[in-house]
Write a protein that holds these residues in place. Sequence first.
Motif, PDB file in Angstrom:
ATOM      1  N   GLY A   1       0.449  -1.249   0.193  1.00  0.00           N
ATOM      2  CA  GLY A   1       0.347   0.124   0.256  1.00  0.00           C
ATOM      3  C   GLY A   1       0.813   1.178  -0.063  1.00  0.00           C
ATOM      4  O   GLY A   1       0.616   2.484   0.175  1.00  0.00           O
ATOM      5  N   THR A   2       1.991   0.965   0.197  1.00  0.00           N
ATOM      6  CA  THR A   2       3.213   2.887   0.340  1.00  0.00           C
ATOM      7  C   THR A   2       3.327   2.657  -1.186  1.00  0.00           C
ATOM      8  O   THR A   2       3.424   3.770  -0.986  1.00  0.00           O
ATOM      9  CB  THR A   2       4.275   1.928   0.835  1.00  0.00           C
ATOM     10  OG1 THR A   2       4.795   1.330   0.110  1.00  0.00           O
ATOM     11  CG2 THR A   2       4.171   1.796   2.661  1.00  0.00           C
TER      12      THR A   2
ATOM     13  N   VAL B   1      -9.753   4.116   5.330  1.00  0.00           N
ATOM     14  CA  VAL B   1     -10.313   3.849   3.993  1.00  0.00           C
ATOM     15  C   VAL B   1     -10.213   5.703   3.700  1.00  0.00           C
ATOM     16  O   VAL B   1     -10.555   5.784   2.425  1.00  0.00           O
ATOM     17  CB  VAL B   1     -11.608   2.819   3.838  1.00  0.00           C
ATOM     18  CG1 VAL B   1     -12.147   2.829   2.334  1.00  0.00           C
ATOM     19  CG2 VAL B   1     -10.613   1.515   3.873  1.00  0.00           C
ATOM     20  N   SER B   2     -11.293   5.601   4.207  1.00  0.00           N
ATOM     21  CA  SER B   2     -11.574   6.821   3.809  1.00  0.00           C
ATOM     22  C   SER B   2     -10.659   8.612   3.775  1.00  0.00           C
ATOM     23  O   SER B   2     -10.383   9.753   2.789  1.00  0.00           O
ATOM     24  CB  SER B   2     -13.186   7.589   5.240  1.00  0.00           C
ATOM     25  OG  SER B   2     -13.830   7.151   5.095  1.00  0.00           O
ATOM     26  N   LEU B   3      -9.916   8.253   4.209  1.00  0.00           N
ATOM     27  CA  LEU B   3      -8.002   9.475   4.284  1.00  0.00           C
ATOM     28  C   LEU B   3      -7.530   8.009   2.990  1.00  0.00           C
ATOM     29  O   LEU B   3      -7.274   9.347   2.834  1.00  0.00           O
ATOM     30  CB  LEU B   3      -7.473   8.967   5.551  1.00  0.00           C
ATOM     31  CG  LEU B   3      -7.792   9.553   6.540  1.00  0.00           C
ATOM     32  CD1 LEU B   3      -6.884   8.977   7.607  1.00  0.00           C
ATOM     33  CD2 LEU B   3      -8.259  11.005   6.769  1.00  0.00           C
ATOM     34  N   LEU B   4      -7.500   7.142   2.964  1.00  0.00           N
ATOM     35  CA  LEU B   4      -7.268   6.454   1.282  1.00  0.00           C
ATOM     36  C   LEU B   4      -7.602   7.580   0.689  1.00  0.00           C
ATOM     37  O   LEU B   4      -7.159   8.271  -0.862  1.00  0.00           O
ATOM     38  CB  LEU B   4      -7.391   5.233   1.149  1.00  0.00           C
ATOM     39  CG  LEU B   4      -6.040   4.570   2.186  1.00  0.00           C
ATOM     40  CD1 LEU B   4      -6.342   2.830   2.282  1.00  0.00           C
ATOM     41  CD2 LEU B   4      -4.861   4.503   0.986  1.00  0.00           C
TER      42      LEU B   4
ATOM     43  N   ILE C   1      -3.536   3.951   5.359  1.00  0.00           N
ATOM     44  CA  ILE C   1      -2.694   2.513   4.944  1.00  0.00           C
ATOM     45  C   ILE C   1      -2.191   2.479   6.047  1.00  0.00           C
ATOM     46  O   ILE C   1      -2.160   1.296   6.730  1.00  0.00           O
ATOM     47  CB  ILE C   1      -1.465   2.979   4.359  1.00  0.00           C
ATOM     48  CG1 ILE C   1      -2.311   3.268   2.934  1.00  0.00           C
ATOM     49  CG2 ILE C   1      -0.863   1.704   3.783  1.00  0.00           C
ATOM     50  CD1 ILE C   1      -0.419   3.545   2.016  1.00  0.00           C
ATOM     51  N   ALA C   2      -1.352   3.538   7.266  1.00  0.00           N
ATOM     52  CA  ALA C   2      -1.631   3.540   8.567  1.00  0.00           C
ATOM     53  C   ALA C   2      -2.579   3.232   9.390  1.00  0.00           C
ATOM     54  O   ALA C   2      -2.482   1.825  10.294  1.00  0.00           O
ATOM     55  CB  ALA C   2      -0.227   4.234   9.136  1.00  0.00           C
TER      56      ALA C   2
ATOM     57  N   THR D   1      -5.099  -0.791  -3.547  1.00  0.00           N
ATOM     58  CA  THR D   1      -5.060  -1.399  -1.848  1.00  0.00           C
ATOM     59  C   THR D   1      -6.623  -1.389  -1.084  1.00  0.00           C
ATOM     60  O   THR D   1      -7.318  -2.311  -0.575  1.00  0.00           O
ATOM     61  CB  THR D   1      -4.320  -0.533  -1.140  1.00  0.00           C
ATOM     62  OG1 THR D   1      -3.069  -0.418  -1.922  1.00  0.00           O
ATOM     63  CG2 THR D   1      -4.076  -1.015   0.306  1.00  0.00           C
ATOM     64  N   LEU D   2      -7.294  -0.374  -1.654  1.00  0.00           N
ATOM     65  CA  LEU D   2      -8.810  -0.902  -1.268  1.00  0.00           C
ATOM     66  C   LEU D   2      -9.571  -2.091  -2.009  1.00  0.00           C
ATOM     67  O   LEU D   2     -10.413  -3.273  -0.469  1.00  0.00           O
ATOM     68  CB  LEU D   2      -9.697   0.700  -2.327  1.00  0.00           C
ATOM     69  CG  LEU D   2      -9.091   2.189  -1.057  1.00  0.00           C
ATOM     70  CD1 LEU D   2      -9.729   2.953  -2.341  1.00  0.00           C
ATOM     71  CD2 LEU D   2      -8.688   2.150   0.394  1.00  0.00           C
ATOM     72  N   ALA D   3      -9.117  -1.916  -2.640  1.00  0.00           N
ATOM     73  CA  ALA D   3      -9.679  -3.792  -3.695  1.00  0.00           C
ATOM     74  C   ALA D   3      -9.374  -4.521  -2.668  1.00  0.00           C
ATOM     75  O   ALA D   3     -10.313  -5.276  -2.495  1.00  0.00           O
ATOM     76  CB  ALA D   3      -9.556  -3.675  -4.516  1.00  0.00           C
ATOM     77  N   ALA D   4      -7.955  -4.980  -2.252  1.00  0.00           N
ATOM     78  CA  ALA D   4      -7.511  -6.091  -1.566  1.00  0.00           C
ATOM     79  C   ALA D   4      -7.921  -5.650  -0.419  1.00  0.00           C
ATOM     80  O   ALA D   4      -8.572  -7.209  -0.257  1.00  0.00           O
ATOM     81  CB  ALA D   4      -5.478  -6.030  -1.841  1.00  0.00           C
ATOM     82  N   LEU D   5      -8.116  -4.969   0.719  1.00  0.00           N
ATOM     83  CA  LEU D   5      -9.246  -5.013   1.441  1.00  0.00           C
ATOM     84  C   LEU D   5     -10.148  -5.346   1.531  1.00  0.00           C
ATOM     85  O   LEU D   5     -10.574  -5.785   2.418  1.00  0.00           O
ATOM     86  CB  LEU D   5      -8.811  -3.474   2.343  1.00  0.00           C
ATOM     87  CG  LEU D   5      -7.459  -2.998   2.918  1.00  0.00           C
ATOM     88  CD1 LEU D   5      -7.020  -1.493   3.003  1.00  0.00           C
ATOM     89  CD2 LEU D   5      -6.792  -4.151   3.985  1.00  0.00           C
ATOM     90  N   SER D   6     -10.997  -4.846   0.673  1.00  0.00           N
ATOM     91  CA  SER D   6     -12.307  -5.433   0.561  1.00  0.00           C
ATOM     92  C   SER D   6     -12.424  -6.310   0.283  1.00  0.00           C
ATOM     93  O   SER D   6     -13.458  -6.948   0.629  1.00  0.00           O
ATOM     94  CB  SER D   6     -13.248  -4.257  -0.253  1.00  0.00           C
ATOM     95  OG  SER D   6     -13.107  -2.628  -0.365  1.00  0.00           O
TER      96      SER D   6
END
Length: 321
Positions: free
Chosen positions: A99-100, A297-300, A136-137, A274-279
């Motif tokens: 995600g970085t 997620v909102s910050l991303l 991410i953090a 990253t968002l898709a992988a987490l979902s």
Amino acid sequence: MLFGTLFALAAGLMWGLVFVGPLLLADYPAVMLSFGRYLAFGLIALPLAWLDRKAIRLLSRADWTEALKLTLVGNVVYYLCLSAAIQRAGGPLPTMIIGTLPVVIAITSNLRDAQRDGRLPWLRLAPSLLLIAAGIALVNQHELALLRADPGADLQRYAWGAVLAIGAVVCWTWYPLRNADWLRAHQDRSPRTWATAQGLVTLPVALLGFGLTWVYFEATQAPWRMPLGPRPEAYVSLMLTIGLCASWLGTLCWNEASQRLPTTLVGQLIVFETLAALSYAFVLRGQWPDATTTLGVSLLVAGVLWALRVKPEPLPQQHTA
């Protein structure tokens, strides 16, 4: 700008699937996942290359050499590192490290490609990078706390997973920058053709790797059923799905985005992966994300939206006497 962003979103949705494979096939070694995925990608590319044969013939030897380099680093080595990292450290830690990429690519591209794409002012770019990094953090804070609280955790195994994930980051920092170089230098070429070409050069590499893996398992008398392992139906279906969606369609959508957007910006849009992988991970778990993850997620998303508002500024031309 809009279409480029939508193509990057589609690529992220496709690429998020690559994080699911090692979790669904946790009993398969990383080499089987990497070479299986790209063997499927290469086989899928064959009929696509036949349909696009006129454009394929226009590619030069230098183009094929570049496609081979891209597929070795950005496909085979990258997914080998990522699969091994996920199987050693679980999903959250490699996802955090991967995600970085938006931050790493944005900084690298802003230093490397300013003359071609324009310089994104650091002061205006900094808020989006900070929002993405903070998101991410936060997304991974809960997961990492669970790892630290687990007395049975194999810290050495997790450490190797982190090292392998960093290797994947190195591969995928190099790949989009080098891939964008070719696409921006060949505006008259179709991103679809370039995606198919990468699939074609992947096929012999994957065949060779799969064959060497088979020979190695036989020579070491490994308790492994070749060629398709203990669950052949699940293995073949998942490799074909990832090969089509993540490898070909994902590469196609990313190529389309890379031709439309500055490299510095398109690098940040990898955050969609990253968002898709987490979902997908939360869907597999059958649970909703907690408040901390939701805030992350909102910050991303906020970071990406902020980045889209920053326009590149052309560098002043240097005149020679």
